[in-house]
Design a protein around this motif. Structure first.
Motif, PDB file in Angstrom:
ATOM      1  N   LEU A  69      39.130  58.674  39.477  1.00  0.00           N
ATOM      2  CA  LEU A  69      39.191  58.552  40.934  1.00  0.00           C
ATOM      3  C   LEU A  69      40.482  57.883  41.415  1.00  0.00           C
ATOM      4  O   LEU A  69      40.691  57.736  42.609  1.00  0.00           O
ATOM      5  CB  LEU A  69      37.990  57.751  41.449  1.00  0.00           C
ATOM      6  N   GLY A  70      41.323  57.458  40.481  1.00  0.00           N
ATOM      7  CA  GLY A  70      42.589  56.838  40.850  1.00  0.00           C
ATOM      8  C   GLY A  70      42.509  55.342  41.089  1.00  0.00           C
ATOM      9  O   GLY A  70      43.437  54.752  41.648  1.00  0.00           O
ATOM     10  N   LEU A  71      41.425  54.722  40.662  1.00  0.00           N
ATOM     11  CA  LEU A  71      41.286  53.271  40.817  1.00  0.00           C
ATOM     12  C   LEU A  71      42.004  52.559  39.672  1.00  0.00           C
ATOM     13  O   LEU A  71      42.054  53.073  38.551  1.00  0.00           O
ATOM     14  CB  LEU A  71      39.813  52.876  40.824  1.00  0.00           C
ATOM     15  N   PRO A  72      42.522  51.361  39.914  1.00  0.00           N
ATOM     16  CA  PRO A  72      43.216  50.611  38.861  1.00  0.00           C
ATOM     17  C   PRO A  72      42.208  49.916  37.930  1.00  0.00           C
ATOM     18  O   PRO A  72      42.061  48.689  37.935  1.00  0.00           O
ATOM     19  CB  PRO A  72      44.041  49.600  39.655  1.00  0.00           C
ATOM     20  N   ALA A  73      41.514  50.684  37.124  1.00  0.00           N
ATOM     21  CA  ALA A  73      40.422  50.179  36.292  1.00  0.00           C
ATOM     22  C   ALA A  73      40.846  49.010  35.411  1.00  0.00           C
ATOM     23  O   ALA A  73      40.062  48.083  35.189  1.00  0.00           O
ATOM     24  CB  ALA A  73      39.845  51.305  35.434  1.00  0.00           C
ATOM     25  N   GLU A  74      42.080  49.022  34.938  1.00  0.00           N
ATOM     26  CA  GLU A  74      42.550  47.949  34.055  1.00  0.00           C
ATOM     27  C   GLU A  74      42.677  46.613  34.791  1.00  0.00           C
ATOM     28  O   GLU A  74      42.732  45.561  34.162  1.00  0.00           O
ATOM     29  CB  GLU A  74      43.881  48.330  33.392  1.00  0.00           C
ATOM     30  N   GLN A  75      42.686  46.635  36.110  1.00  0.00           N
ATOM     31  CA  GLN A  75      42.791  45.405  36.904  1.00  0.00           C
ATOM     32  C   GLN A  75      41.433  44.920  37.408  1.00  0.00           C
ATOM     33  O   GLN A  75      41.342  43.887  38.056  1.00  0.00           O
ATOM     34  CB  GLN A  75      43.721  45.634  38.100  1.00  0.00           C
ATOM     35  N   LEU A  76      40.385  45.680  37.107  1.00  0.00           N
ATOM     36  CA  LEU A  76      39.045  45.360  37.598  1.00  0.00           C
ATOM     37  C   LEU A  76      38.185  44.819  36.463  1.00  0.00           C
ATOM     38  O   LEU A  76      38.500  45.008  35.294  1.00  0.00           O
ATOM     39  CB  LEU A  76      38.405  46.609  38.202  1.00  0.00           C
ATOM     40  N   GLN A  77      37.105  44.142  36.828  1.00  0.00           N
ATOM     41  CA  GLN A  77      36.187  43.602  35.829  1.00  0.00           C
ATOM     42  C   GLN A  77      34.844  44.311  35.920  1.00  0.00           C
ATOM     43  O   GLN A  77      34.444  44.776  36.988  1.00  0.00           O
ATOM     44  CB  GLN A  77      36.026  42.096  36.004  1.00  0.00           C
ATOM     45  N   VAL A  78      34.161  44.372  34.788  1.00  0.00           N
ATOM     46  CA  VAL A  78      32.896  45.084  34.661  1.00  0.00           C
ATOM     47  C   VAL A  78      31.725  44.129  34.849  1.00  0.00           C
ATOM     48  O   VAL A  78      31.764  42.989  34.393  1.00  0.00           O
ATOM     49  CB  VAL A  78      32.801  45.728  33.260  1.00  0.00           C
TER      50      VAL A  78
END
Length: 110
Positions: free
Chosen positions: A58-67
């Motif tokens: 989806l183009g989100l910066p997944a590496e900058q987000l937390q799970v």
């Protein structure tokens, strides 16, 4: 969230995993997996991998987000949710007037 089926199969479980911004606790993506009775359950690791892959797609910066894995019942009411950065728990905010994914826009983005 309620799920229906054709009556031939029943929902065994619903698992939810979200990605949030560690700077402000805003939820950026939510991924749910519905397991039908008789199907193999999805592990937490696989759910997390699917969540991250879909966010990247989806183009989100997944590496900058937390799970964060969350109980489906915690998302039962339509409201704007966020994550408390100290406790890493879901916080229910303002009620939403429309029926969409709780705390998220129609396309899964905050």
């Amino acid at each position: 969230m309620e799920f229906s089926s054709t009556g031939l199969h029943k929902v065994q479980s619903v698992s939810s995993c979200l990605l949030f911004d560690p700077r402000d606790g805003s939820i950026r993506h939510l991924h749910r997996v519905v397991t039908i009775e008789g199907a193999a359950p999805t592990s937490k690791a696989e759910l997390e991998a699917q969540t991250l892959a879909e966010a990247k797609r989806l183009g989100l910066p997944a590496e900058q987000l937390q799970v964060l894995h969350v109980d489906e019942e915690a998302l039962a009411e339509p409201a704007r949710y966020s994550v408390d950065l100290t406790t890493r728990k879901l916080v229910k905010g303002k009620q939403l007037a429309h029926a969409g994914m709780p705390g998220l826009g129609v396309n899964g983005r905050a």
